[in-house]
Scaffold this active site. Structure first.
Site, short mmCIF file in Angstrom:
data_model
loop_
_atom_site.label_atom_id
_atom_site.label_comp_id
_atom_site.label_asym_id
_atom_site.label_seq_id
_atom_site.Cartn_x
_atom_site.Cartn_y
_atom_site.Cartn_z
N CYS A 73 20.88 59.19 29.80
CA CYS A 73 21.63 58.90 31.24
C CYS A 73 22.45 59.90 31.32
O CYS A 73 23.07 60.64 30.42
CB CYS A 73 22.51 57.59 30.95
SG CYS A 73 23.30 57.26 32.15
N CYS A 77 30.06 57.69 30.89
CA CYS A 77 30.97 56.39 30.58
C CYS A 77 31.36 56.33 29.25
O CYS A 77 30.20 56.56 28.21
CB CYS A 77 30.32 55.28 30.94
SG CYS A 77 29.60 55.09 32.62
N CYS A 80 29.76 53.83 26.38
CA CYS A 80 28.41 53.64 26.27
C CYS A 80 27.56 54.58 25.52
O CYS A 80 27.58 55.71 25.46
CB CYS A 80 27.63 53.78 27.91
SG CYS A 80 25.99 53.33 28.04
N CYS A 117 17.58 39.09 32.27
CA CYS A 117 18.29 40.40 32.72
C CYS A 117 17.57 41.61 32.44
O CYS A 117 17.56 41.82 31.27
CB CYS A 117 19.50 40.46 32.02
SG CYS A 117 20.68 39.04 32.31
N CYS A 149 17.97 38.70 37.16
CA CYS A 149 19.21 39.53 37.38
C CYS A 149 18.93 40.94 36.91
O CYS A 149 18.22 41.07 35.73
CB CYS A 149 20.54 39.10 36.53
SG CYS A 149 22.06 40.13 36.93
N CYS A 209 27.00 39.56 40.33
CA CYS A 209 27.24 39.42 39.06
C CYS A 209 27.90 40.83 38.69
O CYS A 209 27.28 41.87 38.49
CB CYS A 209 25.65 39.33 38.16
SG CYS A 209 26.10 39.18 36.37
N ARG A 279 30.66 34.44 31.55
CA ARG A 279 29.72 34.54 30.60
C ARG A 279 30.40 35.51 29.46
O ARG A 279 30.97 36.40 29.93
CB ARG A 279 28.55 35.33 31.01
CG ARG A 279 27.54 35.82 29.89
CD ARG A 279 26.07 35.80 30.39
NE ARG A 279 25.87 36.99 31.37
CZ ARG A 279 26.05 37.01 32.43
NH1 ARG A 279 26.22 35.77 33.14
NH2 ARG A 279 25.91 38.13 33.23
#
Length: 352
Positions: A73, A77, A80, A117, A149, A209, A279
């Site tokens: 990636c 962030c 992460c 997901c 999702c 979401c 959740r």
């Protein structure tokens, strides 16, 4: 001996009465929840459960996550393990093929999860990746009674439309923290970029979401601000993550959470979002520890799987926890005995 109810008890029960009557909490009241004494926690949970019970009874919705593309990636962030600059020891691979994604759907169905997901690392998907996911989703929908999702990063209008046409029910794109604190955890895209993706997802006809990560060094005010931003967005599902500090990430040394603070955060979200699915997401095992079950007095949903690059609790333990509470797993709108033997989840080593 006096039997007068302590002021703290009447305060939270009174607040629950107001919420049940349609009242919307103020930011000041949200901060009161987060700042409340640990001595008030049981009463706060009892009041919060009254709100949860009105809208969801004893139901628990289960989600199953598949890490469809890991690492590699370009974003930075700080939380992460898949981010640019992360030295975390994680699997790294391109987008999984159709067979692997269909295997994930089968595992989700066997795990009695109502929602599957599909998550991919990266700033955003290529059009080719979107078409691949859309094609797989169409096949999943023809074989399983699962809600889908997708969490694929930043989306444009055309990509959102294609996913919606394929049958994707929801797009997950977390705000992660407040607008004010966002540039402290990420510099390669903005808070507004995230809002823009949520906007195109909604315009394409998909539900939203979106949630946050608690414990990244933010203030209590930041948590409240993110909570109220989500109310403005009218999200259908809110995953509340608790930072699992992973070695090799820029936040590896951050460890400021305790189970009581996590429970207060869940109470805040239920009181601000009384009828929204809340959740308990990543980091619950690490941060709630022996108090995990108490989180379901506020939340009504949880993952039954590993996360992206971290392991989750065994499915058997999740089922036992739900059963011990006297709660019921809901699969596609139908009750399931939470004591049902958990399926074998072999091969699920990816986590988030």
């Amino acid at each position: 001996m006096s039997t007068q109810v302590p002021a703290s008890s009447s305060r939270w029960q009174s607040l629950a009465d107001q919420v049940l009557s349609g009242y919307q909490l103020t930011r000041e009241e949200g901060l009161e929840i987060l700042n409340s004494s640990d001595d008030e926690l049981l009463e706060l949970l009892a009041a919060t459960y009254r709100v949860r019970q009105k809208y969801f009874g004893k139901q628990v919705q289960l989600y199953y996550l598949k890490n469809a593309k890991s690492g590699l990636c370009p974003e930075d962030c700080g939380y992460c393990s898949q981010a640019r600059g992360s030295k975390a020891d994680i699997p790294k691979y391109r987008m999984l093929n159709e067979e692997k994604l269909l295997e994930g759907a089968k595992a989700a169905d066997e795990a009695k999860a109502g929602t599957y997901c599909i998550v991919a690392s990266g700033r955003g998907p290529t059009d080719k990746e979107v078409e691949h996911v859309a094609s797989v989703v169409e096949k999943i929908k023809s074989e399983y009674d699962l809600r889908i999702c997708c969490c694929l990063g930043l989306l444009n209008e055309e990509q959102a439309q294609r996913l919606s046409q394929a049958g994707v029910n929801r797009i997950n794109h977390n705000l992660n923290t407040s607008r004010e604190y966002y540039d402290k955890i990420c510099s390669t895209h903005t808070y507004q970029d995230r809002l823009n993706t949520l906007k195109v997802a909604r315009e394409a006809g998909m539900e939203l979401c979106s949630g946050l990560i608690v414990g990244m060094g933010e203030t209590l005010e930041d948590i409240v601000d993110a909570t109220f931003e989500l109310r403005t967005l009218e999200t259908k599902s809110i995953p509340v993550n608790f930072l699992n500090s992973i070695e090799g990430t820029s936040l590896e040394a951050v460890d400021e959470l305790d189970p009581r603070h996590c429970l207060k955060a869940l109470c805040l979200f239920r009181m601000v979002h009384p009828s929204t699915e809340i959740r308990i997401a990543g980091g619950r095992e690490v941060n709630l520890r022996s108090m995990q079950a108490m989180g379901l007095y506020a939340a009504n949903s949880m993952f039954v799987s590993d996360y992206l690059t971290t392991k989750g609790q065994a499915a058997e333990a999740d089922y036992e926890m739900i059963s011990d509470l006297g709660f019921e797993v809901i699969v596609s709108g139908h009750e399931m005995d939470a004591s049902t033997e958990a399926p074998e989840l072999a091969g699920q080593t990816e986590s988030c």
